[in-house]
Structures are given as C-alpha cells and as structure tokens.
Design a protein around this motif. Structure first.
Motif, PDB file in Angstrom:
ATOM      1  N   MET B   1       0.834  -1.198   0.000  1.00 37.00           N
ATOM      2  CA  MET B   1       0.000   0.000   0.000  1.00 37.00           C
ATOM      3  C   MET B   1       0.872   1.253   0.000  1.00 37.00           C
ATOM      4  SD  MET B   1      -1.978   2.319   2.139  1.00 37.00           S
ATOM      5  CE  MET B   1      -1.795   1.643   3.786  1.00 37.00           C
ATOM      6  N   LYS B   2       0.523   2.156  -0.907  1.00 34.41           N
ATOM      7  CA  LYS B   2       1.306   3.397  -1.000  1.00 34.41           C
ATOM      8  C   LYS B   2       1.100   4.251   0.247  1.00 34.41           C
ATOM      9  CE  LYS B   2       2.103   4.719  -5.806  1.00 34.41           C
ATOM     10  NZ  LYS B   2       1.788   5.732  -6.845  1.00 34.41           N
ATOM     11  N   GLN B   3       2.156   4.862   0.691  1.00 37.02           N
ATOM     12  CA  GLN B   3       2.026   5.762   1.830  1.00 37.02           C
ATOM     13  C   GLN B   3       1.726   7.168   1.316  1.00 37.02           C
ATOM     14  OE1 GLN B   3       3.202   4.314   5.243  1.00 37.02           O
ATOM     15  NE2 GLN B   3       5.390   4.256   4.784  1.00 37.02           N
ATOM     16  N   ARG B   4       0.882   7.849   2.083  1.00 33.71           N
ATOM     17  CA  ARG B   4       0.480   9.186   1.658  1.00 33.71           C
ATOM     18  C   ARG B   4       1.195  10.257   2.465  1.00 33.71           C
ATOM     19  NH1 ARG B   4      -3.984   6.142   1.757  1.00 33.71           N
ATOM     20  NH2 ARG B   4      -4.548   6.792   3.868  1.00 33.71           N
ATOM     21  N   ILE B   5       1.669  11.268   1.755  1.00 32.80           N
ATOM     22  CA  ILE B   5       2.350  12.382   2.412  1.00 32.80           C
ATOM     23  C   ILE B   5       1.636  13.672   2.050  1.00 32.80           C
ATOM     24  CG2 ILE B   5       4.502  13.703   2.534  1.00 32.80           C
ATOM     25  CD1 ILE B   5       6.037  11.201   2.104  1.00 32.80           C
ATOM     26  N   LEU B   6       1.399  14.494   3.061  1.00 34.08           N
ATOM     27  CA  LEU B   6       0.768  15.794   2.833  1.00 34.08           C
ATOM     28  C   LEU B   6       1.827  16.882   3.007  1.00 34.08           C
ATOM     29  CD1 LEU B   6      -1.712  17.675   2.501  1.00 34.08           C
ATOM     30  CD2 LEU B   6      -2.017  17.517   4.985  1.00 34.08           C
ATOM     31  N   LEU B  22       9.325  12.801  -4.130  1.00 37.52           N
ATOM     32  CA  LEU B  22       8.569  11.900  -3.264  1.00 37.52           C
ATOM     33  C   LEU B  22       7.813  10.867  -4.093  1.00 37.52           C
ATOM     34  CD1 LEU B  22       7.143  14.361  -0.573  1.00 37.52           C
ATOM     35  CD2 LEU B  22       9.051  12.771  -0.382  1.00 37.52           C
ATOM     36  N   ARG B  23       7.221  11.340  -5.199  1.00 42.12           N
ATOM     37  CA  ARG B  23       6.495  10.395  -6.058  1.00 42.12           C
ATOM     38  C   ARG B  23       7.450   9.322  -6.545  1.00 42.12           C
ATOM     39  NH1 ARG B  23       2.684  14.497  -8.330  1.00 42.12           N
ATOM     40  NH2 ARG B  23       1.018  14.425  -6.749  1.00 42.12           N
ATOM     41  N   ALA B  24       8.669   9.743  -6.867  1.00 39.79           N
ATOM     42  CA  ALA B  24       9.660   8.781  -7.372  1.00 39.79           C
ATOM     43  C   ALA B  24       9.981   7.716  -6.330  1.00 39.79           C
ATOM     44  CB  ALA B  24      10.937   9.511  -7.793  1.00 39.79           C
ATOM     45  N   GLN B  25       9.791   8.070  -5.054  1.00 40.95           N
ATOM     46  CA  GLN B  25      10.040   7.099  -3.991  1.00 40.95           C
ATOM     47  C   GLN B  25       8.829   6.218  -3.735  1.00 40.95           C
ATOM     48  OE1 GLN B  25      13.112   6.867  -2.416  1.00 40.95           O
ATOM     49  NE2 GLN B  25      13.658   8.335  -4.024  1.00 40.95           N
ATOM     50  N   GLY B  26       7.759   6.489  -4.461  1.00 43.09           N
ATOM     51  CA  GLY B  26       6.587   5.640  -4.298  1.00 43.09           C
ATOM     52  C   GLY B  26       5.572   6.176  -3.304  1.00 43.09           C
ATOM     53  N   TYR B  27       5.719   7.434  -2.917  1.00 40.68           N
ATOM     54  CA  TYR B  27       4.720   8.001  -2.026  1.00 40.68           C
ATOM     55  C   TYR B  27       3.619   8.653  -2.837  1.00 40.68           C
ATOM     56  CZ  TYR B  27       8.480   7.560   1.423  1.00 40.68           C
ATOM     57  OH  TYR B  27       9.467   7.087   2.225  1.00 40.68           O
ATOM     58  N   LEU B 117       8.776   7.452   9.375  1.00 45.43           N
ATOM     59  CA  LEU B 117       7.736   6.484   8.999  1.00 45.43           C
ATOM     60  C   LEU B 117       8.051   5.115   9.569  1.00 45.43           C
ATOM     61  CD1 LEU B 117       6.844   7.365   5.304  1.00 45.43           C
ATOM     62  CD2 LEU B 117       5.436   7.603   7.335  1.00 45.43           C
ATOM     63  N   ARG B 118       9.321   4.768   9.545  1.00 42.53           N
ATOM     64  CA  ARG B 118       9.717   3.471  10.077  1.00 42.53           C
ATOM     65  C   ARG B 118       9.269   3.330  11.518  1.00 42.53           C
ATOM     66  NH1 ARG B 118      14.900   3.666  12.038  1.00 42.53           N
ATOM     67  NH2 ARG B 118      15.589   4.703  10.143  1.00 42.53           N
ATOM     68  N   ARG B 119       9.483   4.374  12.304  1.00 41.08           N
ATOM     69  CA  ARG B 119       9.118   4.263  13.714  1.00 41.08           C
ATOM     70  C   ARG B 119       7.611   4.269  13.898  1.00 41.08           C
ATOM     71  NH1 ARG B 119      10.922   3.605  18.295  1.00 41.08           N
ATOM     72  NH2 ARG B 119      13.058   3.648  17.575  1.00 41.08           N
ATOM     73  N   SER B 120       6.922   5.076  13.147  1.00 41.10           N
ATOM     74  CA  SER B 120       5.483   5.180  13.386  1.00 41.10           C
ATOM     75  C   SER B 120       4.747   3.956  12.863  1.00 41.10           C
ATOM     76  CB  SER B 120       4.919   6.430  12.739  1.00 41.10           C
ATOM     77  OG  SER B 120       4.688   6.208  11.368  1.00 41.10           O
TER      78      SER B 120
END
Lengths: 234, 234
Positions: B1-6, B22-27, B117-120
């Motif tokens: 599942m893609k992660q969403r960033i605002l 960010l898009r290039a990283q898959g977000y 993100l890793r921690r959360s």
DNA sequence: CGGTTTTTTCACTGCTTTTTCACCGCGCCC
DNA sequence: GGGCGCGGTGAAAAAGCAGTGAAAAAACCG
C-alpha cells in the motif's frame, strides 16, 4: 520511574558537558566510551534512549546502531561532527531516529530528546480491550466500567506491558524498567506482580486472555481489539 | 500500500521541487498552501506523514501542529527557513517529530521521512518463505498464519540458519554460536534441535523443504521466495 | 504507635525443554 | 561384504522455568 539515557561518545568532554544538563532534566544518565562497552552497557542498563557518536574505537556508531536495532526498538539519536549528507542518510537508514551535527545547541538536543521519547513511549491515552479500559494519563484501569485498584508497582508493570502491547517483553526487561537496572536478575519480583495483576484483571486468572505468557521468552499484553481512542495514522 | 504524504507550504516552488522526488520514492503526495486548507486536507486525505512549513497565511505551522496532534498521532516533519533555536524547540515541543532547516538536502529529507515512517509504522523485518513467516524482532514464527511456539534454543538455531539463508552452516558453527565456543564439538545437540525444528516447521518432516541437509557439510535454510522487508533503502 | 496494605522472599509443584545415550539406516571405500 | 562415518530417531534422565501459596519484611497511614 526516571527515564534512562545512555551516552556513547569517546570524547569525555562531550559526556561531561551533556550529562549534568540531562540530569537537570530528570534523566538518569550512564555513559560508554567505545562501541563494545556501549553494547554491554546497553544490555545492562536497558536505557530508554541512546545518544550515539559515530566515530569511536572498537566498533563504529553505525555498527552499534545495527546491533542495538537487532535486539531492541530503543530510540537512538546520533550526535556527530560528521555533517555530510551521506553520513546522515547512512545513520538514519541504519536505525537511527534522529541526527544532530556537532556542535549543537543544548536546548535543541533536549527538545529532540523529548520529541523522540514522546513518540517512542507513545502513551496512547486510552487503551480499550474487551472489558478492560486503561487510561494511561490518569493511571486508572477500568474493568467492565468498574475501577480496579492497582498498587504503584502493579500499575508500572502493566504500563510496561501495555507500552509494548502485542509484543513480547522479557521478565528481565520488566524488572529493569520498573525496579531499575541493578535488579536485572531479580525476575522473581515479576512472577508475583503478574499473578496479582491477573487476579485483578483477568476474567479467569487461570487462563489469561490479556497477560499471556510466552514460554521461556516473557510476557505479552494481548490487545485483540484495535485501540479505539485517538486515531493515529489512518 | 502506498504511503500518503501531505505537504503544507505556501511557496509553490518548494512543493513543486519536492513532489516529484517523493512520487519517485513511491509516495502519494498531496499539498496544501495555508494552515486552514491544510487541516481540511489532513482530514480528507488521512496522510501517513505531514511535511509542514512554519510561516504560512491563515494559521501558522505551530497552530497546524497542535490541531493535528489533538486528533491524531500522525508524524510531522517541520521544514522551515527559520533555524533559530527557539523555533526548533517550539516546533518539537508542540508535536513535531523532526525539524529540518531550509535549504535542505533532498536525500536527507528522504532519509528523515523514512526514519520517521519506520518508527510510526513498526517496520518488522520479515523473512517470508512459502508458508513460513519469521519475525526476527518479535521472536515469532508463523506457519500458514498460525504462530508456532519455539523454544529459545530452537529459535536461536533457526535464527542462525536464517541469518545465512541459502548458504550452508556447519553444525560446528551452530553449536558455537548458540551454546558458546566451549561447546564446539558437542554437535549432537544440533541433531536433536534440527529434528524438532523440522517437526514444527516442515510440511513433511521426513522430506524437508526448508531446513536442508548438505551431506558432510552442514545445514542450509532454503528460502525460495525473496525476502520481504520494509522499504528502508531507496 | 498499631494496624493495614504492599512488597519481598522462599519453598514447592507440575510442566516443558534440554541433555544424554543407545540404536538404526544409508552410502562409501577398501 | 563388513567396517566406518554421518545423520536421523527415540526415549529416558536431568535441568530449568512458570505458577502457587504463604509468611516475613517493609512501607504506608491514621
């Protein structure tokens, strides 16, 4: 219980500079001066946070980072003179939670420590689990709506379990966190408290639903239902 | 599942610069340009992470931070031109998880995003292999989704095999790692443990698929499928 | 100070894991 | 074909661990 911080830096000056400031904030501080003793100290102290220098004898900061990450999720803040992009990215990708370049502002370090600890101990205010409600802000536990009276130690152990809910916590970890690092092998304490907790919390203390024993590993707080309050990332 | 960033920033240039990276990283990326629309977007998008500028019309970054924190634990990274100690401390103490001063290095931002993100999202390095799942951080092994109970020694031996998966490990190596160097030639121990592991893990213990014997050499953990782990390296 | 609650200590029990040992089968080389 | 090394099997002894209960020690509180 005071939070413990482990400083790992081969420069005694840095350690001497930071330690009193941390103590003034109410943290308990221990220090190690090379990678190998750092890992030993980590296991012995069981700190809540590690401040880690990168350049060190014996075993570099990245190595320490990886080793700690293999056995624990304890937050790590790297503090280093190396400010290059590559150093920062490497450290963060190897398990560090934050990276601060020396020389740093003391108040910024303290703020970052607070931020990291806040997230890692993530005391979700309300944890609901079938007929149990645990209010971590008020230190209150309800069972079927009725308040359950817990002694300070009982509550501390429960909090430790709940903080890692659905994950295994060893008796050793519990003793270290609740009684202090020097009690690391007094695991007998835990037995008694766990029993009292089960009597007070479990519908059937002989067949626990919440406080599960993972044989030869430790205990696990079983939170089957999702936590209901304070929605985190959707 | 893609992660969403605002992304919340009133400077369209910044947004335009970061978004494609960010898009290039898959977000999945969405953006808001002032505090009020930021909160609306937050509720609508439900992002996994917020990149937040401090200086903004309508409602400042600190205000947005507080509002988000009141309803969610979603991680926030503040990105701002303001580099003063006071700004950083204020942001971190009002719920921000990290603070990056503009201008910043893109790869550092990406690394900090990964770290937060890793921690959360509890990233569990999982080893998956047909119907087996091995969670090395939680000491848990699942077989067809069902947890398998392993004793400490069984788990240690399995971990040793998995650490060198698809490579051969001699019985001698296993004994030395698990029992200690002084037990170097007590290879009898291994036989018993391997058998118990096969009984517990293999579909057909008589014809092992995972724990393969390499005659006259040692054992090999056969991991046909690739390992599945959290996205840590780009 | 006395009474109550809480924590610590300890011995005992039943259970699981680990260790030990003897034996089996297979392939291999002489 | 028989001895031999190697790996698998099985079972019983030994060790270790978690649960229990109960009593001593300490802390708490009026």
């Amino acid at each position: 219980m005071k939070q413990r911080i482990l400083i790992v830096d081969d420069d005694p000056g840095i350690v001497a500079a930071i330690t009193p400031a941390l103590r003034a904030q109410g943290y308990e501080v221990s220090a190690a001066h090379d990678g190998e003793t750092a890992l030993a100290a980590f296991r012995q102290v069981g700190p809540h946070l590690v401040l880690l220098d990168l350049v060190m004898p014996k075993l570099g900061g990245i190595g320490v980072c990886q080793q700690i990450r293999q056995q624990s999720a304890t937050p790590i803040i790297v503090v280093s003179v190396k400010g290059a992009e590559a150093d920062i990215v490497t450290a963060l990708d190897n398990g560090a939670d934050d990276y601060l370049v020396k020389p740093f502002r003391l108040s910024e370090l303290l703020a970052r420590i607070r931020a990291v600890l806040r997230r890692s101990r993530a005391p979700q205010p309300l944890i609901q689990c079938a007929d149990l409600v645990i209010d971590t802000t008020r230190r209150i536990v309800l069972r079927q709506g009725q308040p359950v009276s817990l002694t300070p130690i009982e509550y501390a152990v429960l909090a430790e379990l709940v903080a890692h809910r659905n994950g295994v916590v060893t008796a050793r970890q519990i003793v270290q966190r609740v009684w202090g690092p020097q009690y690391a092998d007094a695991t007998d304490y835990v037995k008694g408290v766990i029993r009292r907790l089960r009597v007070k919390l479990e519908p059937d203390p002989a067949h626990p639903r919440y406080i599960i024993t993972e044989p030869h590993v430790g205990y696990r707080f079983n939170d089957a239902s999702g936590t209901v309050s304070s929605p985190s990332s959707p």
